[in-house]
Design a protein around this motif. Structure first.
Motif, PDB file in Angstrom:
ATOM      1  N   UNK A   1       0.841  -1.199   0.000  1.00 55.34           N
ATOM      2  CA  UNK A   1       0.000   0.000   0.000  1.00 55.34           C
ATOM      3  C   UNK A   1       0.875   1.247   0.000  1.00 55.34           C
ATOM      4  N   UNK A   2       0.529   2.213  -0.818  1.00 54.28           N
ATOM      5  CA  UNK A   2       1.278   3.469  -0.844  1.00 54.28           C
ATOM      6  C   UNK A   2       0.956   4.289   0.412  1.00 54.28           C
ATOM      7  N   UNK A   3       2.007   4.804   1.007  1.00 56.67           N
ATOM      8  CA  UNK A   3       1.804   5.680   2.157  1.00 56.67           C
ATOM      9  C   UNK A   3       1.062   6.938   1.697  1.00 56.67           C
ATOM     10  N   UNK A   4       0.046   7.308   2.424  1.00 61.69           N
ATOM     11  CA  UNK A   4      -0.674   8.549   2.099  1.00 61.69           C
ATOM     12  C   UNK A   4      -1.417   8.988   3.344  1.00 61.69           C
ATOM     13  N   UNK A   5      -1.899  10.192   3.298  1.00 58.33           N
ATOM     14  CA  UNK A   5      -2.688  10.698   4.420  1.00 58.33           C
ATOM     15  C   UNK A   5      -3.899   9.785   4.671  1.00 58.33           C
ATOM     16  N   UNK A   6      -4.402   9.177   3.597  1.00 57.83           N
ATOM     17  CA  UNK A   6      -5.598   8.320   3.721  1.00 57.83           C
ATOM     18  C   UNK A   6      -5.251   7.008   4.375  1.00 57.83           C
ATOM     19  N   UNK A   7      -4.156   6.394   3.916  1.00 49.18           N
ATOM     20  CA  UNK A   7      -3.774   5.105   4.501  1.00 49.18           C
ATOM     21  C   UNK A   7      -3.379   5.284   5.968  1.00 49.18           C
ATOM     22  N   UNK A   8      -2.599   6.313   6.236  1.00 48.62           N
ATOM     23  CA  UNK A   8      -2.109   6.535   7.607  1.00 48.62           C
ATOM     24  C   UNK A   8      -3.257   6.753   8.586  1.00 48.62           C
ATOM     25  N   UNK A   9      -4.250   7.486   8.165  1.00 43.73           N
ATOM     26  CA  UNK A   9      -5.318   7.860   9.100  1.00 43.73           C
ATOM     27  C   UNK A   9      -6.520   6.930   9.076  1.00 43.73           C
ATOM     28  N   UNK A  10      -6.788   6.359   7.911  1.00 47.38           N
ATOM     29  CA  UNK A  10      -8.044   5.604   7.773  1.00 47.38           C
ATOM     30  C   UNK A  10      -7.826   4.118   7.547  1.00 47.38           C
ATOM     31  N   UNK A  11      -6.588   3.723   7.229  1.00 50.62           N
ATOM     32  CA  UNK A  11      -6.352   2.319   6.881  1.00 50.62           C
ATOM     33  C   UNK A  11      -6.891   2.017   5.497  1.00 50.62           C
ATOM     34  N   UNK A  12      -6.616   0.807   4.972  1.00 56.80           N
ATOM     35  CA  UNK A  12      -6.997   0.487   3.584  1.00 56.80           C
ATOM     36  C   UNK A  12      -8.498   0.517   3.313  1.00 56.80           C
ATOM     37  N   UNK A  13      -9.298   0.533   4.360  1.00 56.25           N
ATOM     38  CA  UNK A  13     -10.755   0.562   4.173  1.00 56.25           C
ATOM     39  C   UNK A  13     -11.245   1.841   3.499  1.00 56.25           C
ATOM     40  N   UNK A  14     -10.357   2.846   3.385  1.00 53.58           N
ATOM     41  CA  UNK A  14     -10.803   4.083   2.722  1.00 53.58           C
ATOM     42  C   UNK A  14     -11.195   3.831   1.271  1.00 53.58           C
ATOM     43  N   UNK A  15     -10.616   2.790   0.674  1.00 59.14           N
ATOM     44  CA  UNK A  15     -10.914   2.526  -0.743  1.00 59.14           C
ATOM     45  C   UNK A  15     -12.370   2.076  -0.900  1.00 59.14           C
ATOM     46  N   UNK A  16     -12.780   1.110  -0.109  1.00 60.21           N
ATOM     47  CA  UNK A  16     -14.178   0.646  -0.202  1.00 60.21           C
ATOM     48  C   UNK A  16     -15.137   1.788   0.124  1.00 60.21           C
ATOM     49  N   UNK A  17     -14.786   2.566   1.144  1.00 59.96           N
ATOM     50  CA  UNK A  17     -15.642   3.708   1.506  1.00 59.96           C
ATOM     51  C   UNK A  17     -15.788   4.662   0.322  1.00 59.96           C
ATOM     52  N   UNK A  18     -14.656   4.981  -0.325  1.00 60.20           N
ATOM     53  CA  UNK A  18     -14.684   5.956  -1.423  1.00 60.20           C
ATOM     54  C   UNK A  18     -15.612   5.479  -2.542  1.00 60.20           C
ATOM     55  N   UNK A  19     -15.512   4.203  -2.900  1.00 64.42           N
ATOM     56  CA  UNK A  19     -16.390   3.680  -3.960  1.00 64.42           C
ATOM     57  C   UNK A  19     -17.856   3.726  -3.530  1.00 64.42           C
ATOM     58  N   UNK A  20     -18.119   3.386  -2.279  1.00 59.59           N
ATOM     59  CA  UNK A  20     -19.525   3.387  -1.821  1.00 59.59           C
ATOM     60  C   UNK A  20     -20.095   4.805  -1.827  1.00 59.59           C
ATOM     61  N   UNK A  21     -19.285   5.771  -1.384  1.00 63.50           N
ATOM     62  CA  UNK A  21     -19.789   7.148  -1.339  1.00 63.50           C
ATOM     63  C   UNK A  21     -20.023   7.680  -2.762  1.00 63.50           C
ATOM     64  N   UNK A  22     -19.110   7.366  -3.650  1.00 60.02           N
ATOM     65  CA  UNK A  22     -19.274   7.846  -5.030  1.00 60.02           C
ATOM     66  C   UNK A  22     -20.538   7.243  -5.649  1.00 60.02           C
ATOM     67  N   UNK A  23     -20.746   5.968  -5.397  1.00 55.90           N
ATOM     68  CA  UNK A  23     -21.920   5.284  -5.953  1.00 55.90           C
ATOM     69  C   UNK A  23     -23.217   5.871  -5.392  1.00 55.90           C
TER      70      UNK A  23
END
Ligand code: G3I
Length: 353
Positions: free
Chosen positions: A171-193
């Motif tokens: 996983x690439x280090x980012x503000x999202x990974x550091x603070x939210x963990x990898x679950x930010x990806x699923x969240x992002x897709x759900x919110x966009x949908x």
């Protein structure tokens, strides 16, 4: 192309059944064969696109005419990124992005939205990291919902998450990974949908053309997301190539494995840079790089679009980032087509037959 071919068969059959050669009116001269990329891509049932530099679109007539003439899809090179759309928290500036959407509508082009979640080009108020993880999650959710809602019904694909893995598949280090963990990806897709249930939602990255550690990481992620019912629809392959590294031979194999998971695929940011100065071999290798990715797209079953990351060296991002490299697009600084343009055109012409 398959749709077109079938339509042709139906038309021929109808003519055979109903036409009477003795009374048919004299044949009209055939319309001129399409020659530009757009017309040929239309005939081949493929979306061909470019990233658009909004300053150039406003100021440069030849650039603007070429965007309209050569492409049936456009992507905002920068103006849909978060730093551009929400420079201060809660203060949105959609003006430049709206201009692109209006241009696309006037020219009957689809729009690829780029990009909702990235480690780069975020507003300073986000990256100062003054938020708790819970606040940051709420801020990200608000951003995605606001932006996707603003453009609801006007965007064809969204690059929901951009460049989330390193080349070794971690996983690439980012503000999202550091603070939210990898679950930010699923969240992002759900919110966009949630904000636009009809738009197609894409993952997007570079160095993921062939089968390698990075594309393996995406493959495993897509399996997990699908198992969790996350609305993910597409695998975006940026396609930033360089003549000195060549084209991964298993690009088509890689597209196919994502298509078997139920995704569409797309080349989203193609360019082929070279160490300067250019010479005939580099120019030939560049043309082959562009066509190798186009061929893979045409040979795949669900590769829906092929987008250039800028079509002219006049505005390409490459020389600013790769020292001593450039000449990465199919048109030179004078907007004259290079052999890469002819190669793309010839490949599209074959595909539309
Ligand atoms: O907006 C500022 C402007 O206010 C300032 O005056 C000017 C001075 O340099 O800079 C402007 O920001 C520039 C921005 O583009 C908008 O034009 C940045 O310096 C420049 O670094 C930035 O570059 C963009 C780059 O992403 C940023 O990472 C490129 O144009 C853009 O082509 C590039 O695109 C990325 C894709 O989004 C993702 N995949 C890779 C691709 C190439 O790097």
């Amino acid at each position: 192309m398959r749709v077109r071919a079938l339509a042709g068969v139906v038309l021929l059959t109808t003519l055979t059944l109903t036409g009477n050669p003795a009374t048919a009116s004299p044949a009209r001269p055939a319309p001129p064969a399409p020659t530009g990329l757009r017309a040929l891509a239309d005939r081949a049932d493929l979306r061909i696109g470019t990233a658009v530099d909004m300053a150039a679109l406003a100021d440069d007539d030849a650039y603007r005419a070429a965007v309209a003439r050569e492409f049936n899809t456009v992507t905002a090179e920068n103006v849909m990124k978060w730093e551009a759309t929400e420079p201060q928290q809660g203060v949105h500036d959609w003006a430049a992005a709206d201009r692109l959407v209006d241009f696309a509508r006037a020219n009957r082009q689809k729009v690829r939205g780029h990009t909702l979640v990235w480690h780069n080009q975020n507003p300073a108020w986000v990256t100062e990291e003054a938020f708790t993880p819970a606040q940051l999650r709420a801020v990200l959710r608000r951003h995605i919902i606001d932006e996707v809602t603003h453009f609801r019904g006007k965007i064809w694909h969204w690059d929901v998450v951009n460049e989330i893995f390193n080349d070794d598949g971690t996983w690439r280090d980012s503000i999202w990974l550091r603070n939210l963990g990898p679950g930010y990806v699923a969240d992002a897709f759900r919110w966009a949908h949630q904000a636009d249930p009809k738009v197609k939602l894409f993952l997007n990255d570079y160095n993921n053309e062939g089968v390698n550690a990075k594309s393996d990481a995406y493959y495993e992620l897509v399996k997990q997301l699908k198992a969790q019912g996350v609305p993910v629809h597409g695998y975006g392959v940026q396609g930033h190539l360089a003549v000195q590294y060549g084209v991964p031979a298993d690009t088509l194999t890689n597209l196919r494995r994502f298509e078997k998971l139920g995704l569409q695929t797309a080349f989203t940011e193609v360019d082929v840079r070279m160490p300067l100065p250019a010479d005939p071999i580099k120019i030939q290798a560049q043309a082959q790089g562009f066509t190798a990715l186009l061929q893979a797209c045409l040979l795949a079953d669900r590769c829906v679009s092929y987008t250039l990351w800028g079509f002219t060296d006049r505005y390409s991002w490459v020389p600013g980032v790769f020292d001593g490299e450039g000449s990465a697009t199919p048109y030179d600084e004078n907007l004259s087509p290079k052999p890469a343009y002819a190669a793309l055109r010839d490949t599209l012409a074959l595909a539309g037959r």
